[in-house]
Design an enzyme around this catalytic site. Structure first.
Site, PDB file in Angstrom:
ATOM      1  N   CYS A   1      33.863  29.317  38.943  1.00 43.28           N
ATOM      2  CA  CYS A   1      32.631  29.059  38.211  1.00 43.28           C
ATOM      3  C   CYS A   1      32.848  29.200  36.705  1.00 43.28           C
ATOM      4  O   CYS A   1      33.302  30.231  36.223  1.00 43.28           O
ATOM      5  CB  CYS A   1      31.539  30.023  38.674  1.00 43.28           C
TER       6      CYS A   1
ATOM      7  N   CYS B   1      26.300  32.581  30.281  1.00 40.76           N
ATOM      8  CA  CYS B   1      25.810  33.772  30.973  1.00 40.76           C
ATOM      9  C   CYS B   1      25.953  34.969  30.034  1.00 40.76           C
ATOM     10  O   CYS B   1      26.885  35.023  29.226  1.00 40.76           O
ATOM     11  CB  CYS B   1      26.608  34.014  32.256  1.00 40.76           C
TER      12      CYS B   1
ATOM     13  N   CYS C   1      30.745  39.557  33.454  1.00 44.85           N
ATOM     14  CA  CYS C   1      31.561  40.009  34.587  1.00 44.85           C
ATOM     15  C   CYS C   1      33.019  39.647  34.305  1.00 44.85           C
ATOM     16  O   CYS C   1      33.317  38.521  33.906  1.00 44.85           O
ATOM     17  CB  CYS C   1      31.093  39.365  35.879  1.00 44.85           C
TER      18      CYS C   1
ATOM     19  N   GLU D   1      27.596  23.358  35.106  1.00 43.62           N
ATOM     20  CA  GLU D   1      28.408  22.930  36.243  1.00 43.62           C
ATOM     21  C   GLU D   1      27.597  22.889  37.537  1.00 43.62           C
ATOM     22  O   GLU D   1      26.627  23.615  37.706  1.00 43.62           O
ATOM     23  CB  GLU D   1      29.576  23.902  36.465  1.00 43.62           C
TER      24      GLU D   1
ATOM     25  N   CYS E   1      26.154  23.767  44.974  1.00 44.86           N
ATOM     26  CA  CYS E   1      26.134  24.991  44.171  1.00 44.86           C
ATOM     27  C   CYS E   1      25.656  24.614  42.781  1.00 44.86           C
ATOM     28  O   CYS E   1      26.290  23.784  42.110  1.00 44.86           O
ATOM     29  CB  CYS E   1      27.530  25.614  44.113  1.00 44.86           C
TER      30      CYS E   1
ATOM     31  N   CYS F   1      34.896  36.474  36.037  1.00 45.95           N
ATOM     32  CA  CYS F   1      34.188  35.192  36.081  1.00 45.95           C
ATOM     33  C   CYS F   1      34.361  34.424  34.777  1.00 45.95           C
ATOM     34  O   CYS F   1      34.126  34.974  33.692  1.00 45.95           O
ATOM     35  CB  CYS F   1      32.705  35.450  36.348  1.00 45.95           C
TER      36      CYS F   1
END
Length: 354
Positions: A340, A115, A119, A95, A108, A122
């Site tokens: 995100c 990932c 977290c 993204e 961004c 997220c």
């Protein structure tokens, strides 16, 4: 016979490219011309390199690949934010977002496919990390978002934040290489001071940034300033406690003299009390810094919601009373998949539905 795999030409630095050209019985100066096409003019095919002979363009096309990133899908928000999914040459999705404001145009960008940090708030944290992005794949996101800024708002990019999918400091070499190409006079020639790299907090890599004399801005995604709460939402804190981060930041500041930005999402009934602000104020005393208080974009995977407006204002006012430079960052793109990882997760999930 299996065809030989083409070399990714943008993985080569200029001396390496010169060596390849000499091996192809071409004069070494051609390498500079090709390098200019790749990094200053952002060429996505050898056919675009009009000052090279047709024979050389064909020879380059036979030997090398330009693994250009493409816009896969774009969502346009009522507040003019543009959220993109980008398709990589291997079919993976990442993204990137254009955030237009009156005084700046910010891109961004992502640094990894997925990932590994998990977290809890997220959307990207609920994806597996498939791989790191190459420097040219990060560079391409900037180029594509810059085109969107010019086409839609008649203004070029002014700022870049590495706050998209992935943890930039776990892709250290490629992130720094991408920044070098974005800032180089024979690249996009943007200022280091217009670039911010955001980390979830990896102490040893923050120290490495200090050793390497990083010129760009550093932001730490903090979101809680006591270990118990931060462990709950950011498992990486278990191996990178607030004390170890404070020590690393002191080391970084001593080496670079660059102040740091702390990003702090204010969650309802979790980290939004004045006692939390007091914890944050104490953490801010370690080095010169500023704080961005961020409104949360809720995701379906998590139970977190945004704190009430009066709580955020009270939180901000307390920090300011302690002499801390504090800004409230209002949520952008609320009417699209703005958080995100949301859009990438949606597109990956859609592949699984017959």
């Amino acid at each position: 016979m299996v065809a030989a795999k083409k070399t990714d030409i943008r993985a080569l630095d200029l001396p390496q490219l010169q060596q390849h050209l000499v091996a192809m019985q071409q004069p070494a100066f051609r390498a500079k011309q090709i390098y200019q096409w790749l990094w200053e003019k952002s060429a996505t095919s050898f056919e675009q390199m009009s000052n090279l002979s047709k024979d050389l363009r064909k020879a380059l096309d036979d030997a090398f690949a330009i693994n250009a990133v493409q816009v896969n899908n774009s969502q346009f928000s009522n507040d003019h934010t543009i959220k993109n999914t980008f398709r990589l040459a291997d079919g993976n999705i990442v993204e990137g977002v254009l955030i237009p404001l009156e005084d700046r145009m910010t891109a961004c960008v992502s640094s990894q496919v997925g990932c590994s940090l998990t977290c809890k708030f997220c959307a990207t944290g609920y994806m597996d990390r498939k791989r790191n992005l190459n420097a040219d794949e990060i560079y391409d996101q900037v180029v594509l978002i810059d085109k969107q800024a010019k086409q839609n708002y008649n203004n070029p990019l002014t700022n870049i934040v590495y706050m998209g999918m992935g943890e930039p400091l776990l892709n250290y070499a490629n992130v720094l290489r991408s920044i070098e190409r974005i800032t180089a006079p024979d690249g996009l020639n943007m200022s280091y001071k217009r670039i911010t790299v955001s980390t979830a907090g990896i102490a040893k890599m923050i120290k490495k940034l200090g050793d390497d004399g990083a010129k760009f801005n550093l932001a730490l995604s903090l979101h809680a300033a006591n270990d118990e709460k931060r462990n709950e939402i950011m498992p990486i804190n278990e191996a990178n406690s607030l004390k170890s981060l404070a020590d690393a930041l002191k080391y970084y500041f001593a080496k670079t003299k660059n102040p740091v930005t702390y990003e702090y999402i204010v969650f309802n009934h979790f980290n939004d009390e004045i006692s939390d602000a007091m914890d944050l104020a104490k953490f801010c005393k370690h080095i010169p810094c500023k704080v961005n208080l961020i409104e949360y974009n809720p995701i379906s995977f998590a139970d977190f919601t945004n704190a009430e407006g009066d709580k955020i204002d009270a939180f901000s006012n307390y920090l300011k009373s302690q002499g801390i430079n504090t800004n409230i960052r209002r949520s952008r793109g609320k009417d699209i998949d703005a958080a995100c990882g949301q859009l990438a997760v949606k597109e990956e999930t859609s592949k699984l539905v017959p």
